[in-house]
Scaffold this motif. Structure first.
Motif, PDB file in Angstrom:
ATOM      1  N   VAL A  25       1.380  -1.343  -0.206  1.00 32.51           N
ATOM      2  CA  VAL A  25       0.285   0.219  -0.126  1.00 32.51           C
ATOM      3  C   VAL A  25       0.812   1.580  -0.272  1.00 32.51           C
ATOM      4  N   MET A  26       2.043   1.019   0.452  1.00 36.45           N
ATOM      5  CA  MET A  26       2.829   1.993   0.878  1.00 36.45           C
ATOM      6  C   MET A  26       3.392   2.885  -0.866  1.00 36.45           C
ATOM      7  N   PHE A  27       3.472   1.803  -0.838  1.00 35.47           N
ATOM      8  CA  PHE A  27       4.352   1.820  -2.239  1.00 35.47           C
ATOM      9  C   PHE A  27       3.462   2.360  -3.269  1.00 35.47           C
ATOM     10  N   ASP A  28       2.372   1.545  -3.262  1.00 32.84           N
ATOM     11  CA  ASP A  28       0.971   1.868  -4.563  1.00 32.84           C
ATOM     12  C   ASP A  28       0.933   3.204  -4.676  1.00 32.84           C
ATOM     13  N   VAL A  29       0.674   3.819  -2.952  1.00 36.91           N
ATOM     14  CA  VAL A  29       0.203   5.069  -3.463  1.00 36.91           C
ATOM     15  C   VAL A  29       1.351   5.986  -3.736  1.00 36.91           C
ATOM     16  N   LEU A  30       2.357   5.742  -3.251  1.00 39.90           N
ATOM     17  CA  LEU A  30       3.973   6.963  -3.568  1.00 39.90           C
ATOM     18  C   LEU A  30       3.904   7.031  -4.923  1.00 39.90           C
ATOM     19  N   ALA A  31       3.172   5.680  -5.419  1.00 36.58           N
ATOM     20  CA  ALA A  31       3.527   5.572  -7.114  1.00 36.58           C
ATOM     21  C   ALA A  31       2.370   6.954  -7.770  1.00 36.58           C
ATOM     22  N   GLN A  32       0.879   6.517  -7.074  1.00 30.24           N
ATOM     23  CA  GLN A  32       0.495   7.455  -7.212  1.00 30.24           C
ATOM     24  C   GLN A  32       0.670   8.576  -7.431  1.00 30.24           C
ATOM     25  N   LEU A  33       1.151   8.813  -6.537  1.00 30.50           N
ATOM     26  CA  LEU A  33       1.553  10.495  -5.951  1.00 30.50           C
ATOM     27  C   LEU A  33       2.284  10.605  -6.529  1.00 30.50           C
ATOM     28  N   GLU A  53      14.810  -1.627   0.812  1.00 28.57           N
ATOM     29  CA  GLU A  53      15.444  -3.126   0.644  1.00 28.57           C
ATOM     30  C   GLU A  53      14.123  -3.100  -0.564  1.00 28.57           C
ATOM     31  N   ARG A  54      12.990  -2.803  -0.424  1.00 25.24           N
ATOM     32  CA  ARG A  54      11.911  -3.210  -0.927  1.00 25.24           C
ATOM     33  C   ARG A  54      11.329  -2.280  -1.844  1.00 25.24           C
ATOM     34  N   PHE A  55      11.969  -0.967  -1.078  1.00 23.30           N
ATOM     35  CA  PHE A  55      12.107  -0.009  -2.192  1.00 23.30           C
ATOM     36  C   PHE A  55      12.378   0.227  -4.294  1.00 23.30           C
ATOM     37  N   LEU A  56      13.739  -0.610  -3.527  1.00 24.74           N
ATOM     38  CA  LEU A  56      14.885  -0.305  -4.921  1.00 24.74           C
ATOM     39  C   LEU A  56      14.247  -1.030  -5.640  1.00 24.74           C
ATOM     40  N   ARG A  57      13.330  -2.458  -4.922  1.00 26.01           N
ATOM     41  CA  ARG A  57      12.445  -3.813  -5.698  1.00 26.01           C
ATOM     42  C   ARG A  57      12.075  -3.297  -6.740  1.00 26.01           C
ATOM     43  N   ARG A  58      11.437  -2.469  -5.783  1.00 31.97           N
ATOM     44  CA  ARG A  58      10.101  -2.362  -6.811  1.00 31.97           C
ATOM     45  C   ARG A  58      10.031  -0.949  -7.092  1.00 31.97           C
ATOM     46  N   PHE A  59      11.369   0.301  -7.559  1.00 24.51           N
ATOM     47  CA  PHE A  59      11.343   0.956  -7.880  1.00 24.51           C
ATOM     48  C   PHE A  59      13.051   1.418  -8.371  1.00 24.51           C
TER      49      PHE A  59
END
Length: 245
Positions: A25-33, A53-59
């Motif tokens: 949810v954190m990263f989904d919101v971040l990607a939208q905003l 770790e998760r952020f760098l994998r997602r982005f």
């Protein structure tokens, strides 16, 4: 150190049952905003780097600066994750000190999880003011943390009972507890110096979480200059609070 990082992640799910969902949810919101692919984020009170770790994998074009004061968790995180080919920077700083931000630069987002409840309300308000100054226009602060219901009520008591039952189920199923994880860390000779530094920071029995209320956090974020503040996810008293600069 990678084994300690993986075990940290496992024991954290004992206390935050929907932990993976929270990060999604954190990263989904971040990607939208903040839709730009080359995001730079501040991982605030980063611990061993679960967000980074998760952020760098997602982005995959993103960059993270991970800040914490705990020498043990920083040593584990940096030892396990390194600098991710220059995309991850580790910084030791005490958020209780007004000058903690130093010359970190500016960011698209400030992210934190399961950490800021350790700060007293005045310290948390100060951190929010400083974080607002580090964000570029339109930037966001996303804090996933334990944000308690008003104390003494039946609803808070019910939430606490449910949470304790969940934790016990996890431990009964063989999961490592917080105390057991730290006990194993104490046995690692390569962390002896970091552990000594940690004991100086928090002598035995001197540390307890404060858990600022949602009402306090809304007010503090508004006073810090955030234009929009709301909860986008909640499971009992675990909430994701998002603030837009």
């Amino acid at each position: 150190m990678i084994d300690l990082l993986r075990r940290w992640d496992a024991q954290q799910t004992v206390y935050i049952e929907q932990r993976d969902r929270v990060y999604d949810v954190m990263f989904d919101v971040l990607a939208q905003l903040c839709p730009a692919p080359e995001l730079t984020v501040l991982d605030l009170a980063c611990g061993p780097g679960a967000i980074s770790e998760r952020f760098l994998r997602r982005f995959p074009q993103g960059r993270s600066v991970a800040v914490d004061v705990d020498p043990v968790l920083l040593a584990i995180g940096e030892g396990a994750l390194g600098d991710q080919d220059g995309r991850l920077q580790w910084v030791r700083a005490d958020l209780r000190e007004p000058s903690w931000a130093g010359d970190l630069g500016t960011f698209d987002a400030v992210l934190s999880s399961t950490a800021l409840h350790w700060l007293s309300p005045p310290d948390l308000a100060g951190v929010y003011r400083t974080a607002a100054g580090l964000l570029r226009p339109g930037g966001v602060l996303i804090n996933a943390d334990h944000v308690p219901l008003p104390s003494g009520g039946r609803l808070q008591a019910a939430c606490k009972a449910i949470d304790e039952a969940r934790q016990q189920r996890g431990i009964n199923a063989g999961a490592e507890s917080w105390a057991d994880w730290w006990a194993s860390v104490e046995q690692r000779p390569e962390l002896a110096e970091a552990l000594a530094g940690r004991r100086k920071l928090w002598p035995e029995g001197s540390r307890d979480w404060a858990g600022a209320s949602l009402e306090f956090q809304r007010a503090a974020l508004g006073e810090a200059g955030f234009s929009e503040v709301d909860v986008v996810f909640q499971d009992l008293e675990e909430r994701i609070v998002v603030a837009i600069r």
